[in-house]
Design an enzyme around this catalytic site. Structure first.
Site, PDB file in Angstrom:
ATOM      1  N   LYS A  47       5.312  33.217  -5.453  1.00 42.36           N
ATOM      2  CA  LYS A  47       4.520  31.860  -5.124  1.00 42.36           C
ATOM      3  C   LYS A  47       4.544  31.263  -3.541  1.00 42.36           C
ATOM      4  O   LYS A  47       3.686  30.994  -3.222  1.00 42.36           O
ATOM      5  CB  LYS A  47       4.743  30.858  -6.044  1.00 42.36           C
ATOM      6  N   THR A  48       5.653  31.375  -3.215  1.00 46.60           N
ATOM      7  CA  THR A  48       5.957  30.961  -1.833  1.00 46.60           C
ATOM      8  C   THR A  48       5.401  31.613  -0.957  1.00 46.60           C
ATOM      9  O   THR A  48       4.719  31.293   0.324  1.00 46.60           O
ATOM     10  CB  THR A  48       7.519  30.583  -1.407  1.00 46.60           C
ATOM     11  N   ASP A 228       3.106  22.653  -4.551  1.00 45.88           N
ATOM     12  CA  ASP A 228       3.809  23.873  -5.330  1.00 45.88           C
ATOM     13  C   ASP A 228       4.615  22.903  -6.474  1.00 45.88           C
ATOM     14  O   ASP A 228       4.454  21.795  -6.678  1.00 45.88           O
ATOM     15  CB  ASP A 228       5.123  23.988  -4.057  1.00 45.88           C
ATOM     16  N   GLU A 229       4.954  24.086  -7.458  1.00 49.06           N
ATOM     17  CA  GLU A 229       5.514  23.578  -8.676  1.00 49.06           C
ATOM     18  C   GLU A 229       4.792  22.453  -9.405  1.00 49.06           C
ATOM     19  O   GLU A 229       5.072  21.587  -9.889  1.00 49.06           O
ATOM     20  CB  GLU A 229       7.011  22.719  -8.447  1.00 49.06           C
ATOM     21  N   GLN A 259       7.109  27.138 -16.991  1.00 52.21           N
ATOM     22  CA  GLN A 259       8.214  26.657 -16.573  1.00 52.21           C
ATOM     23  C   GLN A 259       8.580  25.298 -16.265  1.00 52.21           C
ATOM     24  O   GLN A 259       9.079  24.610 -15.479  1.00 52.21           O
ATOM     25  CB  GLN A 259       8.643  27.268 -15.141  1.00 52.21           C
ATOM     26  N   ARG A 643      15.883  33.998 -13.979  1.00 54.37           N
ATOM     27  CA  ARG A 643      16.877  33.862 -12.946  1.00 54.37           C
ATOM     28  C   ARG A 643      17.711  35.373 -12.573  1.00 54.37           C
ATOM     29  O   ARG A 643      18.203  35.121 -11.465  1.00 54.37           O
ATOM     30  CB  ARG A 643      17.816  32.739 -13.218  1.00 54.37           C
TER      31      ARG A 643
END
Length: 717
Positions: A47-48, A228-229, A259, A643
């Site tokens: 995503k980044t 973002d997020e 998430q 993770r």
């Protein structure tokens, strides 16, 4: 406003260099710029990368860098995004507004807050200041009660409610009382020309809602907003976003409903539900290819999240191969679990399973232990110290939470905003300067009577009627020193001048002596003084333009005055420059681990009552929102699983401590939901380690025998 047509025309004829190295879904997200876009970015799906490439694409399409805002949730994430944008587009990244929601709020209030009665030099209060003011507003000395009020007030603010609205919808007498305390708290903040962290979102919203000229200014200055997020936004943040982008709706929201784990602090999935309703032409792009984890790990993650209702269904996949099966490890107790984790780490580092995980990923920093609650860390810390395994506990005390740093920040806040009463009280008493509690109490009574700040009251001609000549003299001396310090700070520019200013100031107030006098341990006092020196060096670098603006908006190169730098301090939660890439095992809560990844992960304490956390009230009754709580706990498990890059072990306890008692442990329902079945490997790392040691001993013996035979075969001279 009139740039729509030319912008769209230019976009279609541009080369696709900004999309280089992206998969098809990522390219689709990057190249869509006609209006509202929702990018559903699964864990590890890049995503980044999409956000930074989209920034490049927007600039390529004709937007100026300063017309683009990329908003995220932490200073660390903003810094990483800025670095990656810089690597992609070079110097142009300097102009892009890359910051947190709170930092953007500060920027808006510094520029336009006067419309709400705020002067540009307003103070930002930290959590301790807020607790102190609430204790005063509610007439209590109990910090725990005040913190409970603080939590409720924060929740109301995040819902967009002021004190009057909160009281109107209060569901109990207790809530009505807290709403009235909130009203007195808001009055005090206004008097102190101060805001709390929730105000950094709520007040910009009020600004945009009530002041058309301000709203028009910000809408015209921002050509595209990236968030973002997005799943972590609360109701107020969503309203701010809508007003910033206006009717054009040029924004890109990047998030993952699977998430969303911050419901307890106001984040709401309703914001995802509202997007298609508020923006009927919303473009939805799903990023489902995971670049982080093996197929075995992703299969477990997909199975766990499967039972949750879906706003936008998606299934992660990986091209990294099947990888090691997920391990389920049963442990007799917390201590036994810690022993097994130690054994697992030693086993992997010593060379076991090399063919499965490769020769890399064996440094200490490649390992992480995740757990649901902070108290679970202690037993691992003991076991790691015993085994001489270096570690860090993620989310430990912030640098800015240390008393010595709070002292200095209190002084500096007072220079910027003389009306900041909490800062005044900290500065006037630290170090002690012969101004006692009785004097301050009388000053406070006098200030309240005449509706003045403590600093204003200090210089009142009438103060002599309330205090002795000696007390007034001491206060005047302090006031004159603060004014002198403020003047010097205003005229201190650049790193070298800043170092001189800070060193002279600390000598003036004899702060080093204050630290040593206040500590029994000279070693501890020295450590605190080192923190002070680190802080001063860091401040000086910022004055010299060597460190980013705290607001994260741009990379500033020009020198700044000490007073300008001080204005942005309160936004920081940590000095990220201090955190080197330590080669240590990470111990972390699941919440703190979001956004991070490690080659080898252990999920600890996966039992009912911990993960998922207890889903019933203490009286045993089910709550109405039990289903929603279970869904969030399932998302937390999903975050934990994703993770892991190469190996994942999931531990559960046969017995665990609950208070002073030992109770039977029940495996978390999420273990069954992972549906590992035949792919599951149940292991005892201690047995593996024994076998490994035996193998090493055999190798050593074989080597010694070979050496002996070689010596025997050597001809005598």
């Amino acid at each position: 406003m009139a740039v729509t047509a030319p912008f769209s025309h230019r976009m279609s004829s541009l080369p696709s260099s900004a999309s280089h190295g992206l998969n098809l879904a990522q390219q689709e997200a990057v190249n869509y710029m006609h209006g509202a876009c929702l990018v559903l970015a699964g864990a590890g799906s890049g995503k980044t990368r999409v956000i930074t490439h989209k920034i490049a694409r927007l600039i390529q399409a004709g937007l100026k860098p300063e017309q683009i805002a990329a908003i995220t949730f932490t200073n660390k994430a903003a810094a990483e995004m800025r670095e990656r944008a810089k690597g992609l587009i070079g110097r142009q990244a300097k102009g892009v507004v890359i910051c947190t929601f709170h930092a953007l709020g500060v920027r808006m209030l510094r520029q336009d807050g006067e419309a709400l009665g705020l002067k540009p030099q307003f103070s930002i209060l930290d959590s301790d200041d807020v607790t102190s003011i609430l204790k005063d507003a509610g007439g209590t000395t109990d910090a725990a009660t005040a913190r409970q009020w603080q939590w409720t007030v924060s929740l109301w603010k995040n819902m967009g409610l002021n004190a009057a609205q909160a009281e109107a919808q209060a569901g109990s007498d207790e809530e009505r009382v807290i709403a009235r305390i909130m009203a007195r708290y808001e009055e005090r903040l206004a008097a102190y020309q101060s805001v709390d962290f929730d105000d950094l979102i709520g007040l910009p919203l009020k600004l945009l809602q009530e002041h058309e000229a301000v709203r028009t200014k910000w809408q015209e200055s921002l050509g595209h907003v990236l968030v973002d997020e997005y799943q972590d936004t609360n109701a107020t943040q969503y309203e701010v976003l809508k007003l910033l982008v206006g009717s054009r709706g040029r924004f890109t929201a990047v998030g993952d409903d699977d998430q969303s784990i911050y419901g307890w602090r106001g984040a709401t999935l309703d914001n995802l539900k509202k997007l298609p309703q508020d923006y009927p032409n919303l473009k939805v792009v799903k990023l489902e290819q995971n670049y982080r984890s093996t197929s075995a790990i992703l299969r477990a993650a997909n199975n766990v999240i499967g039972p949750n209702p879906k706003l936008f269904p998606k299934t992660l996949f990986s091209e990294l191969g099947e990888g090691e099966p997920v391990r389920v490890v049963d442990c007799d107790s917390e201590e036994h679990e810690a022993e097994r984790v130690v054994a697992r780490i030693q086993s992997l580092r010593a060379g076991a399973e090399l063919q499965a995980v490769g020769n890399q990923h064996k440094e200490w920093k490649d390992f992480c232990v995740l757990y649901r609650a902070n108290h679970q860390a202690k037993v691992f810390e003991k076991a790691f110290r015993k085994a001489q395994i270096p570690y860090k506990v993620s989310g430990g005390q912030s640098f800015f939470d240390r008393a010595e740093i709070k002292d200095l920040c209190g002084w500096l806040r007072l220079l910027v905003n003389n009306d900041d009463d909490p800062a005044f009280l900290r500065a006037v008493t630290t170090p002690k300067r012969g101004i006692g509690h009785t004097t301050l109490q009388a000053l406070g009574t006098f200030a309240n009577q005449y509706k003045l700040s403590l600093f204003e009251a200090l210089f009142s001609n009438s103060l002599g009627s309330a205090l002795s000549a000696k007390a007034v003299g001491s206060l005047h001396e302090f006031g004159r020193y603060v004014n002198e310090l403020e003047y010097r700070a205003k005229n201190t520019i650049g790193a070298e001048d800043a170092r001189t200013f800070l060193n002279d100031w600390l000598k003036d107030i004899d702060y080093e002596k204050h630290l040593y006098d206040g500590e029994d341990s000279e070693k501890l006092a020295a450590a605190r003084w080192t923190n002070v020196m680190d802080f001063c060096d860091w401040m000086a670098q910022r004055c010299g333009g060597q460190i980013d603006d705290t607001a994260g908006a741009t990379v500033e190169k020009e020198k700044k005055t000490m007073l300008e730098v001080v204005q942005t301090i309160a936004l920081l939660s940590t000095i990220s420059e201090r955190e080197g890439d330590q080669n240590v095992v990470t111990l972390s809560t699941l919440h703190a681990a979001k956004g991070l990844e490690w080659p080898h992960v252990v999920l600890a304490g996966c039992v009912e009552g911990l993960l998922p956390f207890k889903l019933e009230d203490d009286d045993g009754s089910n709550t109405e929102n039990i289903a929603l709580r279970l869904q969030e706990e399932r998302r937390l498990m999903y975050v934990g699983i994703t993770r892991a890059q190469r190996t994942l072990a999931v531990n559960w306890l046969r017995k665990r401590k609950k208070g002073r008692d030992m109770i039977a442990g029940v495996p978390s329902r999420f273990i069954a939901e992972m549906a590992l079945d035949k792919n599951t490997v149940k292991e005892d790392p201690r047995e593996k380690l024994k076998a490994l040691r035996a193998e090493f001993a055999k190798r050593a013996a074989d080597h010694a025998e070979a050496q002996s035979q070689a010596t025997a075969a050597r001809p005598l001279v």
